[in-house]
Design a protein around this motif. Structure first.
Motif, short mmCIF file in Angstrom:
data_model
loop_
_atom_site.label_atom_id
_atom_site.label_comp_id
_atom_site.label_asym_id
_atom_site.label_seq_id
_atom_site.Cartn_x
_atom_site.Cartn_y
_atom_site.Cartn_z
N SER A 1 0.85 -1.19 0.00
CA SER A 1 0.00 0.00 0.00
C SER A 1 0.88 1.24 0.00
O SER A 1 2.02 1.20 0.49
N CYS A 2 0.35 2.31 -0.54
CA CYS A 2 1.07 3.57 -0.53
C CYS A 2 0.05 4.68 -0.32
O CYS A 2 -0.78 4.93 -1.19
N ALA A 3 0.11 5.31 0.83
CA ALA A 3 -0.83 6.37 1.17
C ALA A 3 -0.24 7.73 0.84
O ALA A 3 0.91 8.01 1.20
N ALA A 4 -1.01 8.55 0.17
CA ALA A 4 -0.57 9.90 -0.19
C ALA A 4 -1.26 10.92 0.70
O ALA A 4 -2.42 10.77 1.06
N SER A 5 -0.54 11.96 1.04
CA SER A 5 -1.10 13.05 1.82
C SER A 5 -0.62 14.38 1.25
O SER A 5 0.39 14.43 0.55
N GLY A 6 -1.36 15.42 1.56
CA GLY A 6 -0.97 16.74 1.11
C GLY A 6 -1.74 17.26 -0.08
O GLY A 6 -1.86 18.46 -0.28
N ARG A 7 -2.27 16.34 -0.88
CA ARG A 7 -3.02 16.75 -2.06
C ARG A 7 -3.73 15.52 -2.60
O ARG A 7 -3.17 14.42 -2.56
N SER A 8 -4.91 15.70 -3.13
CA SER A 8 -5.61 14.58 -3.76
C SER A 8 -4.84 14.13 -4.98
O SER A 8 -4.36 14.97 -5.76
N PHE A 9 -4.73 12.82 -5.18
CA PHE A 9 -4.03 12.34 -6.36
C PHE A 9 -4.99 11.89 -7.46
O PHE A 9 -4.62 11.17 -8.35
N ARG A 10 -6.20 12.39 -7.40
CA ARG A 10 -7.23 11.95 -8.33
C ARG A 10 -6.79 12.08 -9.79
O ARG A 10 -7.09 11.23 -10.61
N GLY A 11 -6.09 13.12 -10.13
CA GLY A 11 -5.68 13.34 -11.51
C GLY A 11 -4.26 12.89 -11.83
O GLY A 11 -3.73 13.20 -12.90
N ALA A 12 -3.66 12.14 -10.94
CA ALA A 12 -2.26 11.76 -11.09
C ALA A 12 -2.08 10.37 -11.68
O ALA A 12 -2.95 9.50 -11.55
N THR A 13 -0.95 10.17 -12.32
CA THR A 13 -0.48 8.84 -12.70
C THR A 13 0.31 8.28 -11.53
O THR A 13 1.19 8.95 -10.98
N LEU A 14 -0.01 7.07 -11.15
CA LEU A 14 0.61 6.42 -9.99
C LEU A 14 1.41 5.23 -10.46
O LEU A 14 1.02 4.56 -11.44
N ALA A 15 2.49 4.93 -9.77
CA ALA A 15 3.34 3.83 -10.23
C ALA A 15 4.07 3.16 -9.08
O ALA A 15 4.21 3.72 -7.99
N TRP A 16 4.51 1.95 -9.36
CA TRP A 16 5.41 1.21 -8.49
C TRP A 16 6.69 0.91 -9.27
O TRP A 16 6.63 0.50 -10.43
N PHE A 17 7.81 1.11 -8.62
CA PHE A 17 9.11 0.73 -9.13
C PHE A 17 9.78 -0.15 -8.09
O PHE A 17 9.35 -0.20 -6.93
N ARG A 18 10.83 -0.83 -8.48
CA ARG A 18 11.60 -1.60 -7.52
C ARG A 18 13.08 -1.49 -7.84
O ARG A 18 13.48 -1.20 -8.97
N GLN A 19 13.86 -1.73 -6.82
CA GLN A 19 15.30 -1.59 -6.99
C GLN A 19 16.05 -2.59 -6.13
O GLN A 19 15.76 -2.74 -4.93
N VAL A 20 16.99 -3.25 -6.75
CA VAL A 20 17.92 -4.13 -6.08
C VAL A 20 19.21 -3.36 -5.90
O VAL A 20 19.63 -2.61 -6.80
N GLN A 21 19.83 -3.51 -4.76
CA GLN A 21 21.05 -2.77 -4.46
C GLN A 21 22.07 -2.96 -5.58
O GLN A 21 22.35 -4.09 -6.00
N GLY A 22 22.59 -1.85 -6.05
CA GLY A 22 23.60 -1.91 -7.09
C GLY A 22 23.04 -1.90 -8.50
O GLY A 22 23.80 -1.90 -9.47
N GLN A 23 21.71 -1.91 -8.60
CA GLN A 23 21.06 -1.91 -9.92
C GLN A 23 20.18 -0.67 -10.07
O GLN A 23 19.87 0.01 -9.09
N GLU A 24 19.79 -0.41 -11.29
CA GLU A 24 18.92 0.74 -11.55
C GLU A 24 17.50 0.45 -11.08
O GLU A 24 17.08 -0.71 -10.97
N ARG A 25 16.79 1.53 -10.82
CA ARG A 25 15.39 1.39 -10.43
C ARG A 25 14.59 0.88 -11.63
O ARG A 25 14.73 1.38 -12.73
N GLU A 26 13.76 -0.10 -11.37
CA GLU A 26 13.05 -0.82 -12.44
C GLU A 26 11.56 -0.56 -12.37
O GLU A 26 10.95 -0.64 -11.29
N PHE A 27 10.97 -0.27 -13.50
CA PHE A 27 9.52 -0.09 -13.58
C PHE A 27 8.79 -1.39 -13.29
O PHE A 27 9.19 -2.46 -13.78
#
Length: 124
Positions: free
Chosen positions: A20-46
């Motif tokens: 889960s990822c909770a957002a605060s500060g502004r509604s994200f209704r109009g936003a594109t949301l994403a998950w990325f992952r990263q293994v140490q020593g590697q680039e962040r992966e979509f």
């Protein structure tokens, strides 16, 4: 906008987890949301993204196993991860942007807001 990810943990191969990822500060209704992952020593992966209208795009490595969703009323993003594999082990990050174009949704540098990662470890 502040993002707070949670739900990571240590599981065996084949198990499921829901991030889960909770957002605060502004509604994200109009936003594109994403998950990325990263293994140490590697680039962040979509991993996956979901557009304001609800359409989703997945990395080939997770297609059919992961599901991204959003609850605009709760300002929360979810990533349901099923049939987990050891190669899914990584630090998972949620991200958000209000003006990203479709052709750029897989590029981490295009996202303005990031949460701290939550660690997912899958043992064999």
């Amino acid at each position: 906008v502040q993002l707070q990810a949670s739900g990571g943990g240590l599981v065996q191969a084949g198990a499921s987890l829901r991030l889960s990822c909770a957002a605060s500060g502004r509604s994200f209704r109009g936003a594109t949301l994403a998950w990325f992952r990263q293994v140490q020593g590697q680039e962040r992966e979509f991993v996956a993204t979901i557009r304001p209208g609800g359409s989703a795009i997945y990395a080939d490595s997770v297609k059919g196993r992961f599901t991204i969703s959003r609850d605009n009323a709760k300002n929360t993003i979810y990533l349901q991860m099923d049939s987990l594999k050891p190669e899914d082990t990584a630090l998972y990050y949620c991200a958000l942007d209000f003006s990203i174009i479709l052709s750029s949704v897989r590029r981490p540098e295009q996202y303005s807001y990031w949460g701290r990662g939550t660690l997912v470890t899958v043992s064999s």
